[in-house]
Design an enzyme around this catalytic site. Structure first.
Site, PDB file in Angstrom:
ATOM      1  N   ASP A 242       0.840  -1.195   0.000  1.00 58.45           N
ATOM      2  CA  ASP A 242       0.000   0.000   0.000  1.00 58.45           C
ATOM      3  C   ASP A 242       0.875   1.245   0.000  1.00 58.45           C
ATOM      4  O   ASP A 242       1.495   1.572   1.019  1.00 58.45           O
ATOM      5  CB  ASP A 242      -0.916  -0.005   1.227  1.00 58.45           C
ATOM      6  CG  ASP A 242      -1.696   1.291   1.377  1.00 58.45           C
ATOM      7  OD1 ASP A 242      -1.917   1.965   0.356  1.00 58.45           O
ATOM      8  OD2 ASP A 242      -2.087   1.620   2.509  1.00 58.45           O
ATOM      9  N   LYS A 249       1.535   8.210   0.330  1.00 57.11           N
ATOM     10  CA  LYS A 249       2.125   8.257   1.662  1.00 57.11           C
ATOM     11  C   LYS A 249       3.488   8.953   1.608  1.00 57.11           C
ATOM     12  O   LYS A 249       4.207   8.835   0.610  1.00 57.11           O
ATOM     13  CB  LYS A 249       2.356   6.836   2.197  1.00 57.11           C
ATOM     14  CG  LYS A 249       1.115   6.029   2.494  1.00 57.11           C
ATOM     15  CD  LYS A 249       1.511   4.646   3.004  1.00 57.11           C
ATOM     16  CE  LYS A 249       0.294   3.752   3.211  1.00 57.11           C
ATOM     17  NZ  LYS A 249      -0.494   4.164   4.383  1.00 57.11           N
ATOM     18  N   GLU A 321      -7.964   2.822   1.839  1.00 55.60           N
ATOM     19  CA  GLU A 321      -8.350   1.806   0.852  1.00 55.60           C
ATOM     20  C   GLU A 321      -8.742   0.477   1.482  1.00 55.60           C
ATOM     21  O   GLU A 321      -9.535  -0.268   0.919  1.00 55.60           O
ATOM     22  CB  GLU A 321      -7.206   1.585  -0.146  1.00 55.60           C
ATOM     23  CG  GLU A 321      -6.150   0.571   0.258  1.00 55.60           C
ATOM     24  CD  GLU A 321      -5.413   0.917   1.553  1.00 55.60           C
ATOM     25  OE1 GLU A 321      -5.033  -0.016   2.275  1.00 55.60           O
ATOM     26  OE2 GLU A 321      -5.224   2.108   1.855  1.00 55.60           O
ATOM     27  N   ARG A 323     -10.595  -0.241   3.996  1.00 53.37           N
ATOM     28  CA  ARG A 323     -12.032  -0.320   4.313  1.00 53.37           C
ATOM     29  C   ARG A 323     -12.869  -0.518   3.049  1.00 53.37           C
ATOM     30  O   ARG A 323     -13.964  -1.067   3.121  1.00 53.37           O
ATOM     31  CB  ARG A 323     -12.462   0.930   5.079  1.00 53.37           C
ATOM     32  CG  ARG A 323     -12.378   2.217   4.308  1.00 53.37           C
ATOM     33  CD  ARG A 323     -12.376   3.436   5.205  1.00 53.37           C
ATOM     34  NE  ARG A 323     -11.148   3.514   5.977  1.00 53.37           N
ATOM     35  CZ  ARG A 323     -10.892   4.455   6.899  1.00 53.37           C
ATOM     36  NH1 ARG A 323     -11.814   5.363   7.159  1.00 53.37           N
ATOM     37  NH2 ARG A 323      -9.759   4.463   7.555  1.00 53.37           N
TER      38      ARG A 323
END
Length: 472
Positions: A242, A249, A321, A323
């Site tokens: 991720d 990020k 993402e 969830r």
């Protein structure tokens, strides 16, 4: 490492001291400890008579992990000695359980990619339990070895870097595991996700060069004395990497994101153990496997996604993402009509802020179920804290342009609002049977603690296994 119920003496004897009481030692041993400055807390080796002393702090004697942690620390020191076996005594089955877990979990290290492996001559552990039933002891040791191996398998999967541990890699791993043990493994590809109208799951996957998969694992005992088997469904977030998507990020926060698959890997470990134990229950594992990457076709803030259950979701941050993947997986899992539905996910940094690195967040709508799970998790050696759902927070993830927004309008309580968001995709009839476990804190820590080495811990595996054993 092999653990056996035996009167055989190891090359080194383990001796426990509680509350600094060293009366059980010989005068020579006491003099040696005094010379070495040992005050009754911690570990120390007495070479003269090959005794390894473990001193347990009185203030920690009621903490459920004290014995486990002490053995885990001891095993790291004992592995450095040129010995092949150790022996120790146990007074109860609970003590044996904690000793075995401390040794087997503390013995794990991730050195797969190192040329110089961690070497140890220590191969045998003899537990002497003269007052206990031999069959009960043998059975318990065998069970703990199965569970510990599953936890360590989970750790190995999580620790495997994203260049290797892609969604396809996890799929192939679990397919081979299912053939070895004998449970069912159905692998569903992009076409299945499209057919099921899993718009949230598919959106997250768009920019990755690796295809997404929903994997459905099923274990049922071949023979059972029970007429009505309880049905447990575990759902795991499996982001093999991720980067945050277009809501990228910061670079420092991308490190350790290989651990964003910890929920799915934990579900694999849970099914692995329960199948090997032959538990008399019906077990399902749902894995949502994908990557969250960037590219010209990436999903974007301002997109509106339609989830499997028909609810629309406004995207305001592509780094929320997990969830979205879980939303469609929980909708799918709800169709199985389980007696218990539990999801595991490294979902929010907010949960780590609330509870710290070492504690999982336990959430849901059923107070008794949450309390039961917390108690069972503690007995299994895992720390948990209940975060209460608050109906006033529901308005924070409402949207002006869709049914829901994937991030709340306030950062306060965002571990709870994330859990409540997931509840929107659980069938209403199952809300009292559902638990959300946010394992963002304990799943992966870059500092060894307790029975856990650097890196992945297998958080949630032991707690969920014990939950099934007690509720089945």
């Amino acid at each position: 490492m092999k653990i056996s119920n035996s009167h055989q003496k190891g090359e080194v004897k383990i001796l426990f001291i509680k509350d600094k009481k060293i009366s059980q030692l010989t005068k020579t041993q006491k003099d040696t400890l005094s010379l070495l400055g040992f005050e009754g807390i911690g570990n120390i080796f007495i070479p003269e008579n090959k005794t390894f002393v473990i001193g347990i702090d009185k203030s920690l004697q009621d903490f459920p992990n004290t014995l486990r942690d002490s053995l885990a620390q001891a095993i790291m020191s004992l592995k450095k000695l040129k010995i092949k076996s150790i022996s120790l005594e146990a007074q109860s089955l609970q003590e044996i359980k904690e000793i075995c877990e401390g040794i087997l979990l503390g013995n794990y290290t991730f050195d797969t990619f190192k040329n110089e492996k961690n070497k140890s001559n220590l191969k045998e552990v003899y537990i002497h339990a003269p007052t206990l039933d031999k069959k009960a002891v043998d059975s318990l040791i065998a069970q703990i070895q199965i569970i510990a191996n599953s936890v360590n398998t989970t750790r190995e999967l999580i620790n495997t870097p994203p260049m290797e541990a892609t969604p396809e890699y996890i799929v192939n791993f679990v397919k081979n595991l299912s053939k070895e043990i004998g449970f069912e493994c159905k692998v569903h590809n992009t076409q299945f996700l499209e057919k099921e109208k899993m718009g949230a799951f598919l959106a997250v996957s768009k920019a990755s060069c690796h295809n997404p998969y929903l994997v459905h694992l099923t274990y049922k005992p071949k023979t059972s004395k029970k007429s009505n088997l309880k049905k447990f469904v575990f759902v795991g977030k499996g982001l093999t990497y991720d980067c945050g998507g277009l809501s990228l990020k910061p670079s420092d926060y991308m490190t350790t994101m290989k651990a964003d698959k910890s929920g799915a890997c934990a579900v694999i470990g849970i099914v692995d153990s329960l199948a090997r134990l032959g538990i008399e229950a019906e077990i399902h594992g749902i894995l949502g496997l994908t990557e969250n990457m960037i590219g010209g076709n990436a999903y974007k803030p301002d997109d509106i996604l339609i989830a499997r259950n028909g609810k629309s979701i406004e995207v305001r941050n592509t780094d929320a993402e997990g969830r979205l993947v879980l939303a469609d997986c929980l909708s799918y899992a709800s169709d199985l009509k389980p007696d218990f539905l539990i999801d595991l996910a490294t979902l929010t940094g907010a949960c780590v802020v609330a509870l710290g690195d070492y504690t999982m967040g336990i959430m849901g709508y059923n107070p008794k179920l949450k309390e039961d799970f917390l108690k069972i998790a503690s007995s299994a050696g895992e720390l948990g804290g209940i975060l209460p759902f608050n109906p006033y927070l529901k308005k924070l993830y409402k949207s002006e342009v869709a049914d829901l927004c994937n991030i709340p309008s306030s950062r306060y309580g965002s571990a709870i609002t994330a859990g409540m968001f997931l509840g929107e995709f659980v069938a209403e009839s199952l809300l009292q049977k559902w638990l959300h476990l946010d394992i963002a804190g304990p799943a992966y820590v870059e500092k060894s603690w307790g029975v856990n080495p650097f890196g992945a811990t297998g958080a949630g595996v032991r707690a969920c296994i014990e939950f099934v054993k007690q509720k089945a």
